[in-house]
Design an enzyme around this catalytic site. Structure first.
Site, mmCIF file in Angstrom:
data_model
loop_
_atom_site.group_PDB
_atom_site.id
_atom_site.type_symbol
_atom_site.label_atom_id
_atom_site.label_comp_id
_atom_site.label_asym_id
_atom_site.label_seq_id
_atom_site.Cartn_x
_atom_site.Cartn_y
_atom_site.Cartn_z
ATOM 1 N N ARG A 125 0.843 -1.200 0.000
ATOM 2 C CA ARG A 125 0.000 0.000 0.000
ATOM 3 C C ARG A 125 0.875 1.245 0.000
ATOM 4 N NH1 ARG A 125 -4.560 0.118 4.040
ATOM 5 N NH2 ARG A 125 -2.915 0.175 5.607
ATOM 6 N N LYS A 190 5.336 -10.949 9.635
ATOM 7 C CA LYS A 190 4.457 -10.850 8.469
ATOM 8 C C LYS A 190 4.698 -12.007 7.501
ATOM 9 C CE LYS A 190 3.197 -7.117 5.343
ATOM 10 N NZ LYS A 190 3.333 -5.651 5.270
ATOM 11 N N ARG A 324 -1.076 0.420 14.138
ATOM 12 C CA ARG A 324 0.184 0.014 14.763
ATOM 13 C C ARG A 324 -0.058 -0.347 16.223
ATOM 14 N NH1 ARG A 324 1.193 -0.230 10.293
ATOM 15 N NH2 ARG A 324 2.690 0.878 9.020
HETATM 16 P P1 ATP Z 1 0.205 -0.987 6.698
HETATM 17 O O1 ATP Z 1 -0.214 -1.263 8.091
HETATM 18 O O2 ATP Z 1 0.029 0.431 6.292
HETATM 19 O O3 ATP Z 1 -0.359 -1.954 5.727
HETATM 20 P P2 ATP Z 1 2.772 -2.243 6.121
HETATM 21 O O4 ATP Z 1 4.163 -1.894 6.516
HETATM 22 O O5 ATP Z 1 2.278 -3.593 6.483
HETATM 23 O O6 ATP Z 1 1.801 -1.148 6.710
HETATM 24 P P3 ATP Z 1 2.130 -2.777 3.314
HETATM 25 O O7 ATP Z 1 1.930 -1.763 2.263
HETATM 26 O O8 ATP Z 1 1.000 -3.645 3.709
HETATM 27 O O9 ATP Z 1 2.700 -1.985 4.572
HETATM 28 O O10 ATP Z 1 3.320 -3.724 2.881
HETATM 29 C C1 ATP Z 1 4.560 -3.195 2.453
HETATM 30 C C2 ATP Z 1 5.611 -3.436 3.517
HETATM 31 O O11 ATP Z 1 5.753 -4.835 3.759
HETATM 32 C C3 ATP Z 1 7.005 -3.001 3.069
HETATM 33 O O12 ATP Z 1 7.208 -1.666 3.358
HETATM 34 C C4 ATP Z 1 7.937 -3.949 3.842
HETATM 35 O O13 ATP Z 1 8.175 -3.469 5.128
HETATM 36 C C5 ATP Z 1 7.111 -5.208 3.979
HETATM 37 N N1 ATP Z 1 7.453 -6.229 2.970
HETATM 38 C C6 ATP Z 1 7.855 -6.070 1.678
HETATM 39 N N2 ATP Z 1 8.017 -7.254 1.080
HETATM 40 C C7 ATP Z 1 7.691 -8.200 1.996
HETATM 41 C C8 ATP Z 1 7.663 -9.623 1.979
HETATM 42 N N3 ATP Z 1 7.958 -10.346 0.902
HETATM 43 N N4 ATP Z 1 7.298 -10.234 3.135
HETATM 44 C C9 ATP Z 1 6.955 -9.559 4.239
HETATM 45 N N5 ATP Z 1 6.972 -8.219 4.321
HETATM 46 C C10 ATP Z 1 7.329 -7.548 3.206
#
Ligand code: ATP
Length: 327
Positions: A125, A190, A324
């Site tokens: 996102r 994640k 968060r």
């Molecule tokens: P939000 O709560 O806004 O969704 P988020 O950090 O989870 O925050 P996303 O847009 O959902 O953001 O996902 C992008 C983020 O996920 C990246 O900025 C990075 O930190 C993380 N990311 C990128 N690639 C991967 C992956 N293959 N596996 C796990 N995490 C990843």
């Protein structure tokens, strides 16, 4: 990439997939190309995150065996009448690929899927990147038609998360949690991300592209690209993961839950969602124009997040909001 190069690169990968050593000379002979061509094919794959060893006198070897996506196998595993699953080698982003098809006026059956071995521009996102190394994870996008219109998109993203949790529990005995509105966690790391994008005119009904990046076997070097704790299915599941089956299972699970959602809306999923909610009854901070702090009380019947600030309980909607931990 030209058709010949694509065919050669796939053939090369079929040899190397077992994780054993193969000499450059032998590989070149099998493909009928020069050793330099073999080295070039492998360099390109390395640039897409595939980890390859090369040892003088022994040849090339993948650091871990991989299982290539196989369109025929996927097709043979699908139930009769299932929507198409298109397999791509290296693509920009599977969501972009579906969006482009929709923009070009292509008619797609809801539930149609594109998967790829690697994404060069995988997206999260807010323009954030989704790291998508070659051959080890799942990069999956599914077309859906949201007849209830845009307000239902919030609930849709949440039921997609539930589909992933149900599948992980049933096939791999993995207990996953959802971080509202779009991320899947296991043991506070994640595992997968969801990116729902709306296409074309947004009126009574709208076209939706649902992107899912699910880690299966992240290469060691991935940590330099990801700024938060992450995990993969190989680390959390005792079952071996068969990528081609997983693609078919995910298509099926998604289509079933989305059909149910189309009839009932989000309300019947509230309890199940709250059971999977990472932050339920925990202190949170909602990153909005002015951040909101309080205790998360789950979601309401439309999928909005309920936050109890101590003097009021409010519900927040919007796919652009981020939650968060407030601990
Ligand atoms: P939000 O709560 O806004 O969704 P988020 O950090 O989870 O925050 P996303 O847009 O959902 O953001 O996902 C992008 C983020 O996920 C990246 O900025 C990075 O930190 C993380 N990311 C990128 N690639 C991967 C992956 N293959 N596996 C796990 N995490 C990843």
């Amino acid at each position: 990439m030209s058709k010949t190069n694509l065919v050669n690169q796939r053939q090369l990968l079929q040899y190397l997939a077992d994780g054993k050593f193969y000499s450059g000379q032998w590989l070149a002979e099998q493909l009928g190309v020069s050793r330099t061509a073999v080295a070039n094919y492998l360099n390109e794959l390395k640039q897409h995150g595939l980890e390859i060893f090369s040892v003088k006198g022994r040849g090339y070897k993948l650091t871990q065996a991989i299982q290539l996506l196989d369109a025929h196998k996927i097709n043979s595993l699908q139930r009769d009448g299932s929507p198409q699953i298109l397999v791509q080698h290296i693509t920009d982003s599977t969501n972009c690929q579906l969006l482009q098809r929709l923009q070009a006026g292509q008619k797609l059956q809801p539930g149609s899927v594109i998967v790829a071995e690697a994404q060069s521009a995988g997206r999260g996102r807010h323009g954030r990147a989704w790291y998508s190394p070659f051959g080890t994870n799942l990069y999956f996008s599914c077309y859906w038609r949201l007849e209830q219109g845009m307000p239902a998109a919030m609930g849709l993203s949440l039921v997609v998360g539930l589909a992933i949790c149900r599948l992980l529990q049933r096939q791999y005995q993995v207990k996953a949690q959802i971080k509202w509105p779009n991320d899947i966690y296991v043991n506070n790391r994640k595992l997968a991300g969801i990116l729902v994008e709306l296409a074309g005119q947004v009126d009574a009904g709208c076209d939706v592209v649902i992107g899912i990046g699910l880690n299966i076997g992240m290469p060691e070097h991935s940590k330099q690209y990801i700024d938060q704790p992450y995990t993969d299915l190989r680390a959390v599941s005792l079952q071996p993961v068969e990528r081609n089956s997983l693609v078919v299972q995910l298509q099926h699970e998604l289509s079933s839950i989305l059909q149910e959602f189309a009839i009932t809306g989000f309300a019947p999923f509230v309890t199940e969602f709250n059971q999977h909610d990472v932050f339920n009854n925990r202190k949170v901070s909602l990153l909005a124009k002015s951040p909101i702090s309080g205790v998360c009380r789950g979601v309401d019947k439309h999928g909005g997040i309920i936050i109890d600030s101590g003097h009021a309980t409010d519900v927040y909607y919007g796919g652009e909001l981020s939650l968060r931990s407030g601990d």
